[in-house]
Enzyme design. Sequence first.
Site, PDB file in Angstrom:
ATOM      1  N   ASP A   1       0.863  -1.171   0.000  1.00 29.27           N
ATOM      2  CA  ASP A   1       0.000   0.000   0.000  1.00 29.27           C
ATOM      3  C   ASP A   1       0.904   1.227   0.000  1.00 29.27           C
ATOM      4  OD1 ASP A   1      -2.925   1.032   1.958  1.00 29.27           O
ATOM      5  OD2 ASP A   1      -2.045   1.750   0.084  1.00 29.27           O
TER       6      ASP A   1
ATOM      7  N   ASP B   1      -7.981  -6.999   1.464  1.00 28.48           N
ATOM      8  CA  ASP B   1      -6.983  -7.096   2.543  1.00 28.48           C
ATOM      9  C   ASP B   1      -7.617  -6.539   3.815  1.00 28.48           C
ATOM     10  OD1 ASP B   1      -6.380  -4.048   1.785  1.00 28.48           O
ATOM     11  OD2 ASP B   1      -5.532  -4.478   3.771  1.00 28.48           O
TER      12      ASP B   1
ATOM     13  N   CYS C   1     -12.585 -27.306  10.302  1.00 27.64           N
ATOM     14  CA  CYS C   1     -11.333 -26.675   9.874  1.00 27.64           C
ATOM     15  C   CYS C   1     -10.193 -27.689   9.883  1.00 27.64           C
ATOM     16  CB  CYS C   1     -11.011 -25.502  10.799  1.00 27.64           C
ATOM     17  SG  CYS C   1      -9.530 -24.602  10.321  1.00 27.64           S
TER      18      CYS C   1
ATOM     19  N   CYS D   1      -6.929 -26.691   9.684  1.00 31.13           N
ATOM     20  CA  CYS D   1      -5.671 -25.965   9.916  1.00 31.13           C
ATOM     21  C   CYS D   1      -4.857 -26.642  11.011  1.00 31.13           C
ATOM     22  CB  CYS D   1      -5.967 -24.510  10.289  1.00 31.13           C
ATOM     23  SG  CYS D   1      -6.304 -24.203  12.028  1.00 31.13           S
TER      24      CYS D   1
ATOM     25  N   CYS E   1      -6.392 -26.368  14.518  1.00 35.39           N
ATOM     26  CA  CYS E   1      -7.572 -27.199  14.769  1.00 35.39           C
ATOM     27  C   CYS E   1      -7.231 -28.683  14.748  1.00 35.39           C
ATOM     28  CB  CYS E   1      -8.657 -26.893  13.738  1.00 35.39           C
ATOM     29  SG  CYS E   1      -9.362 -25.255  13.990  1.00 35.39           S
TER      30      CYS E   1
ATOM     31  N   HIS F   1      -5.047 -20.054  12.612  1.00 32.81           N
ATOM     32  CA  HIS F   1      -6.436 -20.469  12.353  1.00 32.81           C
ATOM     33  C   HIS F   1      -7.193 -19.404  11.565  1.00 32.81           C
ATOM     34  CE1 HIS F   1     -10.510 -21.884  12.683  1.00 32.81           C
ATOM     35  NE2 HIS F   1     -10.814 -20.650  13.101  1.00 32.81           N
TER      36      HIS F   1
HETATM   37  C1  LIG Z   1     -10.002  -5.883  14.180  1.00 28.75           C
HETATM   38  O1  LIG Z   1     -10.123  -5.151  12.964  1.00 28.75           O
HETATM   39  C2  LIG Z   1      -9.505  -3.964  12.933  1.00 28.75           C
HETATM   40  O2  LIG Z   1      -8.866  -3.551  13.872  1.00 28.75           O
HETATM   41  C3  LIG Z   1      -9.651  -3.127  11.730  1.00 28.75           C
HETATM   42  C4  LIG Z   1      -8.947  -1.922  11.670  1.00 28.75           C
HETATM   43  C5  LIG Z   1      -9.104  -1.102  10.562  1.00 28.75           C
HETATM   44  C6  LIG Z   1      -9.948  -1.496   9.524  1.00 28.75           C
HETATM   45  C7  LIG Z   1     -10.190  -0.566   8.406  1.00 28.75           C
HETATM   46  C8  LIG Z   1      -9.195  -0.693   7.299  1.00 28.75           C
HETATM   47  N1  LIG Z   1      -9.790   0.161   6.295  1.00 28.75           N
HETATM   48  C9  LIG Z   1      -9.111   0.660   5.273  1.00 28.75           C
HETATM   49  N2  LIG Z   1      -7.824   0.355   4.979  1.00 28.75           N
HETATM   50  C10 LIG Z   1      -7.552   1.142   3.889  1.00 28.75           C
HETATM   51  C11 LIG Z   1      -6.362   1.326   3.171  1.00 28.75           C
HETATM   52  C12 LIG Z   1      -6.335   2.298   2.157  1.00 28.75           C
HETATM   53  N3  LIG Z   1      -5.158   2.524   1.483  1.00 28.75           N
HETATM   54  C13 LIG Z   1      -5.091   3.522   0.584  1.00 28.75           C
HETATM   55  N4  LIG Z   1      -3.927   3.774  -0.055  1.00 28.75           N
HETATM   56  N5  LIG Z   1      -6.180   4.289   0.262  1.00 28.75           N
HETATM   57  C14 LIG Z   1      -7.380   4.092   0.855  1.00 28.75           C
HETATM   58  O3  LIG Z   1      -8.351   4.815   0.547  1.00 28.75           O
HETATM   59  C15 LIG Z   1      -7.487   3.055   1.848  1.00 28.75           C
HETATM   60  C16 LIG Z   1      -8.687   2.839   2.548  1.00 28.75           C
HETATM   61  C17 LIG Z   1      -8.700   1.898   3.563  1.00 28.75           C
HETATM   62  N6  LIG Z   1      -9.653   1.557   4.444  1.00 28.75           N
HETATM   63  C18 LIG Z   1     -10.648  -2.696   9.568  1.00 28.75           C
HETATM   64  C19 LIG Z   1     -10.483  -3.537  10.683  1.00 28.75           C
HETATM   65 ZN   LIG Z   2      -8.569 -23.980  12.270  1.00 31.60          ZN
END
Ligand SMILES: COC(=O)c1ccc(CCNc2nc3cc4nc(N)[nH]c(=O)c4cc3[nH]2)cc1
Ligand SMILES: [Zn+2]
Length: 371
Positions: free
Chosen positions: A95, A269, A307, A309, A312, A338
């Site tokens: 990224d 991702d 599962c 894995c 598991c 997992h």
């Molecule tokens: C336990 O789960 C978590 O802690 C958790 C934390 C953050 C996200 C949100 C991630 N969201 C997100 N990642 C991103 C990465 C991005 N990269 C670029 N260059 N441009 C974007 O416009 C962009 C938008 C995103 N939105 C989702 C889950």
């Molecule tokens: Zn598993």
Amino acid sequence: MTTVSPFTVEGRSSECGARYGQLSTLHGTVQTPVFMPVGTQATVKAMSPENLIDAGAQIILGNTYHLFIRPGHELIRSLGGLHRFMHWDRPILTDSGGFQIFSLQELAEISEEGAAFRSHLDGSRLYLSPEDAVHIQEALGADIMMALDTCIPYPADYDTARRATALTARWARRCRNVQKNSTGQHLFGIVQGGMFPDLRLEAIEQLMETGFDGYALGGLSVGEPKELMYEILEATTAHLPEDHARYLMGVGTPEDLVEGVYHGLDMFDCVMPTRNARNGMLFTSRGRVVIKNACFQQDHRPVDENCECYTCRHYSRAYLRHLFQSREILAYQLNSIHNIHYYCTLMKEMRTAIREDRFLAFRRAFYQQRA
Ligand SMILES: COC(=O)c1ccc(CCNc2nc3cc4nc(N)[nH]c(=O)c4cc3[nH]2)cc1
Ligand SMILES: [Zn+2]
């Protein structure tokens, strides 16, 4: 500009937008739809490359922002590049830093030229132009590079979104123009536009004008209500070039992946499977298991009976609960193995369901099992 797409659609659902395909890269071909485990600091936390391969991971994500700050892209280049540095010889997508710079800190200052921001490590002032972001990713040797964008926070008013989206399109063209076309690395453009479908469709047109090797939907999963994200997906996904890979950044839960594939997205991702693993929250075919719950104290069963894995196959819920309660390092490793295996297996099952043209039946069964 027309580009030769490194992505080929191998088959489509006859019932919805879902499709399966192949994305060719310098380090091999990726079967899509695909989930990319997040390896921000040149490691998917608590997992070795061998654990990742065993869990079914095809491609992982790295972060330009973090590796630029520490240990530095020139050091990684001098040591043979990111693949060699972290002993991962499969595809890597990095990224660009657009999200980290703009969403993780208010202090970022955007100008036409680029972004000025502070290191989250020592507060020192740093600067990234679109050209810098491409040079860093070229030094890292990423198979797929992301253009530097400005990730619009939520909520944002129309004029703010319009200006940021226009700047992102200009930056994307600068990224494409500075890219050495000899390295064989791919460059994806990122669609912004906030929660305004018209701005997003305009952004898609502008990115297609420049021409990229794949297209990402950015600016989502930034705190907006889930139904608003789905509204944007419905309004925009089908307008992304059909013959190029479509990547939804930062998403998401297992349900989000099923809905994203339903709408015709190919790549995802999210830190969720690995971060939740470290917080003791495990994904299963029947829903979520919070392993510290006392009800698992004497539970000899595996996390998920469906599962295969490593975790598991060898360990009980009682043992995983004991490790987590004891803050043992093995807890984070076994839980991450997992969860990543669960996410990668879900994607593999969806690829098969599309190939056999039974995706809607798969989607119904997926929700019924969790009810
Ligand atoms: C336990 O789960 C978590 O802690 C958790 C934390 C953050 C996200 C949100 C991630 N969201 C997100 N990642 C991103 C990465 C991005 N990269 C670029 N260059 N441009 C974007 O416009 C962009 C938008 C995103 N939105 C989702 C889950
Ligand atoms: Zn598993």
